[in-house]
Design a protein around this motif. Structure first.
Motif, PDB file in Angstrom:
ATOM      1  N   THR A 188       0.807  -1.228   0.000  1.00 54.61           N
ATOM      2  CA  THR A 188       0.000   0.000   0.000  1.00 54.61           C
ATOM      3  C   THR A 188       0.839   1.278   0.000  1.00 54.61           C
ATOM      4  O   THR A 188       0.283   2.369   0.162  1.00 54.61           O
ATOM      5  CB  THR A 188      -0.942   0.023   1.215  1.00 54.61           C
ATOM      6  N   ALA A 189       2.150   1.151  -0.181  1.00 52.28           N
ATOM      7  CA  ALA A 189       3.006   2.341  -0.230  1.00 52.28           C
ATOM      8  C   ALA A 189       2.850   2.978  -1.611  1.00 52.28           C
ATOM      9  O   ALA A 189       3.598   2.669  -2.549  1.00 52.28           O
ATOM     10  CB  ALA A 189       4.457   1.969   0.042  1.00 52.28           C
ATOM     11  N   VAL A 190       1.863   3.860  -1.726  1.00 55.82           N
ATOM     12  CA  VAL A 190       1.445   4.385  -3.027  1.00 55.82           C
ATOM     13  C   VAL A 190       2.588   5.066  -3.765  1.00 55.82           C
ATOM     14  O   VAL A 190       2.801   4.826  -4.962  1.00 55.82           O
ATOM     15  CB  VAL A 190       0.255   5.347  -2.851  1.00 55.82           C
ATOM     16  N   ASP A 191       3.326   5.927  -3.099  1.00 59.92           N
ATOM     17  CA  ASP A 191       4.414   6.639  -3.769  1.00 59.92           C
ATOM     18  C   ASP A 191       5.593   5.720  -4.075  1.00 59.92           C
ATOM     19  O   ASP A 191       6.188   5.787  -5.150  1.00 59.92           O
ATOM     20  CB  ASP A 191       4.869   7.824  -2.918  1.00 59.92           C
ATOM     21  N   ALA A 192       5.934   4.849  -3.138  1.00 60.69           N
ATOM     22  CA  ALA A 192       7.064   3.936  -3.346  1.00 60.69           C
ATOM     23  C   ALA A 192       6.816   3.008  -4.521  1.00 60.69           C
ATOM     24  O   ALA A 192       7.757   2.598  -5.214  1.00 60.69           O
ATOM     25  CB  ALA A 192       7.329   3.131  -2.077  1.00 60.69           C
ATOM     26  N   ALA A 193       5.563   2.670  -4.767  1.00 56.84           N
ATOM     27  CA  ALA A 193       5.235   1.753  -5.863  1.00 56.84           C
ATOM     28  C   ALA A 193       5.627   2.323  -7.222  1.00 56.84           C
ATOM     29  O   ALA A 193       5.841   1.569  -8.179  1.00 56.84           O
ATOM     30  CB  ALA A 193       3.740   1.431  -5.852  1.00 56.84           C
ATOM     31  N   GLU A 194       5.726   3.634  -7.336  1.00 57.81           N
ATOM     32  CA  GLU A 194       6.092   4.244  -8.611  1.00 57.81           C
ATOM     33  C   GLU A 194       7.480   3.809  -9.069  1.00 57.81           C
ATOM     34  O   GLU A 194       7.756   3.734 -10.271  1.00 57.81           O
ATOM     35  CB  GLU A 194       6.021   5.776  -8.507  1.00 57.81           C
ATOM     36  N   THR A 195       8.360   3.530  -8.122  1.00 67.14           N
ATOM     37  CA  THR A 195       9.715   3.088  -8.467  1.00 67.14           C
ATOM     38  C   THR A 195       9.964   1.637  -8.057  1.00 67.14           C
ATOM     39  O   THR A 195      11.068   1.131  -8.240  1.00 67.14           O
ATOM     40  CB  THR A 195      10.775   3.993  -7.795  1.00 67.14           C
ATOM     41  N   ASP A 196       8.956   0.992  -7.500  1.00 68.79           N
ATOM     42  CA  ASP A 196       9.087  -0.396  -7.065  1.00 68.79           C
ATOM     43  C   ASP A 196       7.851  -1.184  -7.491  1.00 68.79           C
ATOM     44  O   ASP A 196       7.298  -1.959  -6.719  1.00 68.79           O
ATOM     45  CB  ASP A 196       9.262  -0.447  -5.538  1.00 68.79           C
ATOM     46  N   GLU A 197       7.443  -0.991  -8.759  1.00 74.83           N
ATOM     47  CA  GLU A 197       6.212  -1.620  -9.223  1.00 74.83           C
ATOM     48  C   GLU A 197       6.330  -3.141  -9.263  1.00 74.83           C
ATOM     49  O   GLU A 197       5.328  -3.843  -9.082  1.00 74.83           O
ATOM     50  CB  GLU A 197       5.815  -1.087 -10.597  1.00 74.83           C
ATOM     51  N   ALA A 198       7.523  -3.650  -9.451  1.00 74.21           N
ATOM     52  CA  ALA A 198       7.701  -5.099  -9.494  1.00 74.21           C
ATOM     53  C   ALA A 198       7.320  -5.725  -8.153  1.00 74.21           C
ATOM     54  O   ALA A 198       6.638  -6.758  -8.105  1.00 74.21           O
ATOM     55  CB  ALA A 198       9.134  -5.458  -9.860  1.00 74.21           C
TER      56      ALA A 198
END
Length: 294
Positions: free
Chosen positions: A71-81
């Motif tokens: 659920t880390a919305v911003d972190a997912a932008e650079t860690d989508e995998a």
């Protein structure tokens, strides 16, 4: 019919409230994400098999309520995998195991699967259009579950806060004591949802499934009633704290840029929930008051 529940993500804000809300006689196993990593296929298959076996032995009805998610919305932008592994691959494996053991699955999803450009609340069959990595992975997770062959339901919710973990309410409580003035975005609209209320709704859904009264609709929306901006929500939090809400000023999304785009309007229509004969959640403002009242 007694329930036997498996709640992956049991140490999170929703997982904790699910455990706290179960009725007497309900058996619940709620491993944390460290104890049951949804990306560890063998462990997931074993956990669902164990649930099915325990339920059969106890004469209970097994249900999996998946509260685990990246659920880390911003972190997912650079860690989508990684977000994809937890939000898509994990639920896919979980659903396959549920299908194999004939265990129903309730998958929790999010308002972020929609583009956020609507002018009225989103219905369950409105076209998806996620604009963030987090939203894309949650939408793909829905597809993985619903296409698995398992007896499954997707429940979308929004703006969840609780007493466990990090959330907007806890952030505002902290900032009230740290800053004299602050600005909060006023052009993003949604429906705050107390995780305790959401947990009660999910358990009601699980009960209807166990009683052979399961909703025909496979996708449902369950949020606090009403809508508000983050700015209005923040001012309401200050009011509950006995602090002056005038200390909070409005700002625009452009003035507070974040790595992940946020939906401008992500209110979900709860019509599907009511149509399924389930109890609508109370208004977001009433729930917030109860949250602070203890």
């Amino acid at each position: 019919m007694r329930l036997a529940l498996l709640v992956p993500g049991g140490s999170g804000q929703l997982g904790r409230d699910l455990v706290d809300s179960v009725s007497s006689g309900t058996e619940v196993v709620a491993p944390s994400s460290a104890e049951l990593d949804l990306t560890a296929t063998g462990d997931v298959v074993a956990a669902v098999g164990s649930l099915a076996a325990r339920a059969a032995e106890a004469g209970a009805f097994p249900v999996v309520l998946n509260a685990a998610a990246y659920t880390a919305v911003d972190a997912a932008e650079t860690d989508e995998a990684r977000a994809f592994a937890v939000n898509v691959d994990g639920p896919r494996v979980l659903a396959a195991a549920c299908s194999s053991h004939r265990v129903p699955l309730i998958q929790v999803s999010t308002d972020y699967v929609f583009p956020g450009d609507a002018s009225r609340p989103y219905e369950v069959d409105d076209e998806l259009g996620p604009r963030s990595a987090y939203g894309r992975t949650k939408a793909a997770g829905e597809d993985a579950v619903l296409g698995s062959g398992a007896s499954s339901w997707v429940v979308r919710t929004s703006w969840v806060y609780g007493r466990t973990g990090s959330n907007f309410v806890k952030t505002m409580v902290r900032l009230e004591s740290e800053r004299e003035k602050l600005s909060v975005v006023d052009d993003q609209i949604g429906s705050p949802t107390w995780s305790a209320d959401l947990a009660a709704g999910l358990l009601e859904l699980a009960t209807t499934i166990a009683q052979d009264r399961a909703p025909a609709a496979k996708v449902l929306h369950c949020t606090g009633a009403g809508e508000v901006s983050w700015f209005g929500f923040a001012r309401a939090i200050f009011e509950e704290l006995g602090a002056d809400p005038e200390r909070i000023g409005p700002c625009t999304t452009e003035e507070y840029p974040r790595p992940a785009p946020r939906p401008a309007y992500s209110v979900l229509s709860n019509a599907s929930w009511s149509a399924a004969g389930l109890t609508p959640l109370r208004g977001w403002r009433e729930a917030l008051h109860q949250y602070f009242a203890g």
